[in-house]
Design a protein around this motif. Structure first.
Motif, PDB file in Angstrom:
ATOM      1  N   GLN A   1      38.554  38.654  38.400  1.00  0.00           N
ATOM      2  CA  GLN A   1      38.727  39.511  37.216  1.00  0.00           C
ATOM      3  C   GLN A   1      39.783  40.589  37.452  1.00  0.00           C
TER       4      GLN A   1
ATOM      5  N   TRP B   1      33.702  47.736  37.324  1.00  0.00           N
ATOM      6  CA  TRP B   1      34.838  46.891  36.933  1.00  0.00           C
ATOM      7  C   TRP B   1      36.159  47.651  36.975  1.00  0.00           C
TER       8      TRP B   1
ATOM      9  N   TYR C   1      33.534  36.918  41.208  1.00  0.00           N
ATOM     10  CA  TYR C   1      33.918  37.230  39.835  1.00  0.00           C
ATOM     11  C   TYR C   1      34.864  38.426  39.799  1.00  0.00           C
TER      12      TYR C   1
END
Ligand code: GLU
Length: 526
Positions: free
Chosen positions: A67, A341, A63
């Motif tokens: 991303q 992130w 992911y």
């Protein structure tokens, strides 16, 4: 290469005419229109009814790579092993993806994402291989294969269907027809042209180029019992036509790497880059040795263990993220990034081995994370957890959510003093359980100074501000010739049953006048 089969025979062998030509598939699933450097990744679990923490680790890497590069992350359900299928297993996987926030592509342009729904695609590609003499129908029965295996073992040869042992490798069209007329259903095997004396080099993003002996096994591409593909063939077809750029998968697939490279080269397709992740280990409490987290023996191998225990998913992400991207912790502590992130995960740096799951370290991440949560969020997480996993707590909180909020607000929202005593949602509630009368356990060991407690009650006024309140405690200490801290400790233990709590004044304010007086009186009279 062998002689290719005729179109009619291919249809008979596959139980139907192929739906697509390769060119049609190329047109149906064209290269993706994405910016340069965008990663296309997929998490590809088999629905076994269980989400391994190692699966979460892989999905996180998948992911994150998609991303951070503006790419696409897919969830592909590898449900071709019908024998291992478990009811609701897909729900378990999808639920984990949602909880961790790994949102996957749902546009289906490159789907379907269930392998069991892609039979037409696999059969079309198998048909192409049969026509080109790169695959063949094999009518060996299970018994015959077992016999071959025994003979190979006895003679000291490697086991498997290859070379001279691959009886049907050069089977004629007439023989194929004879088998089919007798009602036999073949598997479709690769016509391997590999020679183990040669080396094939396979590219792993972490390990670099790895040399293996070439594969000479005529591995099964399509199984005879259900017409579904094996993992090897499905991986080839799907990761090509889903336009996967990076395959993140467990290191247990390394031995199959030469085979997969052979398949991609045979098709003339660009092979994705691979990231083979290390298994997640633990220190065995009995032997003290490092070993793989076992699905059978270690409850913490199952992600449900963490969710039911109320571990914050963000802390799990931070923890696993720091394993994959080792500089993250430092950047976070230095305040250079706010969350995982924002930190770049570099495929090259993903560890190749020795990944140790350390609960203590996870605890550290959890404390850091919960410590900085604003009270409203903390209340929400704790409440959500209780609603899902603990009906008694849920009922208690429902009576007065405001009470819980006031309790959890103690010593929070003070950036200078971050509380680090909360680890999980469940343990947070246990930490503050004494606030509820049905959970409060009076301390039977502590030797109370009842004169001090009485003196406190005489002058107690819930409306006192902190200074006035403290002045009264100091006055009592002087009167009885004890330390200020002794007075506070008597009160603390009387109210909470514990010798260690957060700010005592705040505790009294949150508990309220009646509860404070009631508990102290009970101790005095007890
Ligand atoms: N279904 C395979 C597994 O669970 C997937 C491996 C892969 O990601 O290619 O191991």
């Amino acid at each position: 290469m062998r002689k290719g089969l005729s179109a009619d025979l291919i249809s008979r062998v596959l139980g139907g005419a192929p739906k697509y030509t390769l060119a049609e598939l190329e047109a149906k699933y064209p290269p993706r229109d994405l910016p340069d450097g965008a990663f296309v990744t997929r998490f590809a679990p088999s629905p076994t009814g269980y989400m391994h923490i190692g699966g979460v680790y892989q999905a996180l890497i998948d992911y994150k790579l998609a991303q951070q590069s503006g790419g696409v992350f897919m969830l592909r359900i590898e449900d071709t092993d019908t024998k291992r299928e478990v009811k609701d297993a897909v729900k378990v996987i999808e639920d984990s993806m949602h909880r961790f926030g790994f949102e996957y592509d749902d546009k289906e342009q490159y789907g379907p994402y269930f392998q069991s729904e892609r039979k037409d695609i696999y059969h079309s590609i198998a048909a192409d291989l049969l026509a080109r003499g790169l695959a063949y129908p094999c009518f060996l029965t299970a018994e015959e294969m077992e016999k071959i295996r025994e003979n190979q073992k006895a003679a000291g040869f490697p086991t498997g269907i290859y070379g001279e042992f691959a009886r049907d490798r050069d089977i004629s069209e007439e023989e194929i027809v004879r088998h089919l007329d007798a009602g036999e259903v073949p598997s479709i095997r690769l016509y391997s042209m590999g020679n183990p004396e040669n080396k094939i080099f396979c590219k792993d993003a972490v390990r670099g180029s790895i040399g293996f002996p070439e594969n000479n096994e005529d591995i099964v591409l399509i199984k005879s019992n259900d017409g579904l593909p094996t993992y090897h063939f499905a991986h080839l077809c799907d990761d090509h036509f889903m336009r996967t750029t990076h395959v993140v998968r467990g290191e247990e697939w390394l031995p199959s790497f030469p085979l997969h490279t052979q398949l991609f080269r045979m098709m003339g397709w660009q092979q994705p880059l691979y990231i083979h992740t290390a298994t997640i280990d633990k220190i065995d409490p009995e032997t003290g040795k490092q070993r793989k987290l076992s699905k059978r023996h270690d409850p913490e191998a199952n992600v449900v263990f963490f969710l039911a225990d109320g571990w914050p998913v963000k802390a799990i992400i931070d923890y696993l993220g720091n394993i994959a991207a080792s500089g993250y912790e430092e950047a976070k502590v230095k305040g250079q990034v706010k969350s995982f992130w924002d930190f770049e995960l570099r495929p090259k740096k993903i560890p190749m081995s020795g990944v140790l799951f350390d609960m203590k370290k996870l605890e550290w991440w959890a404390k850091e994370y919960i410590g900085t949560l604003p009270v409203d969020e903390l209340v929400k997480y704790v409440r959500d957890w209780a609603n899902e996993y603990d009906a008694q707590w849920a009922a208690r909180i429902a009576i007065s959510p405001e009470y819980l909020k006031n309790i959890l607000a103690i010593e929070r929202d003070n950036p200078k003093r971050i509380r680090k005593d909360f680890i999980t949602w469940k343990q947070t509630l246990q930490e503050v359980s004494y606030f509820w009368d049905d959970l409060y356990v009076p301390n039977a060991e502590y030797e109370f100074n009842k004169d001090v407690l009485n003196a406190f009650l005489e002058n107690f006024d819930i409306c006192d501000d902190k200074d006035a309140w403290w002045a009264k405690i100091v006055e009592i200490a002087n009167r009885f010739g004890v330390k200020n801290g002794d007075v506070a400790m008597n009160l603390r233990v009387a109210l909470s049953g514990r010798t260690n709590t957060p700010d005592l004044y705040s505790i009294m304010q949150v508990m309220g006048k009646d509860r404070v007086i009631g508990r102290i009186k009970d101790i005095i009279n007890g």
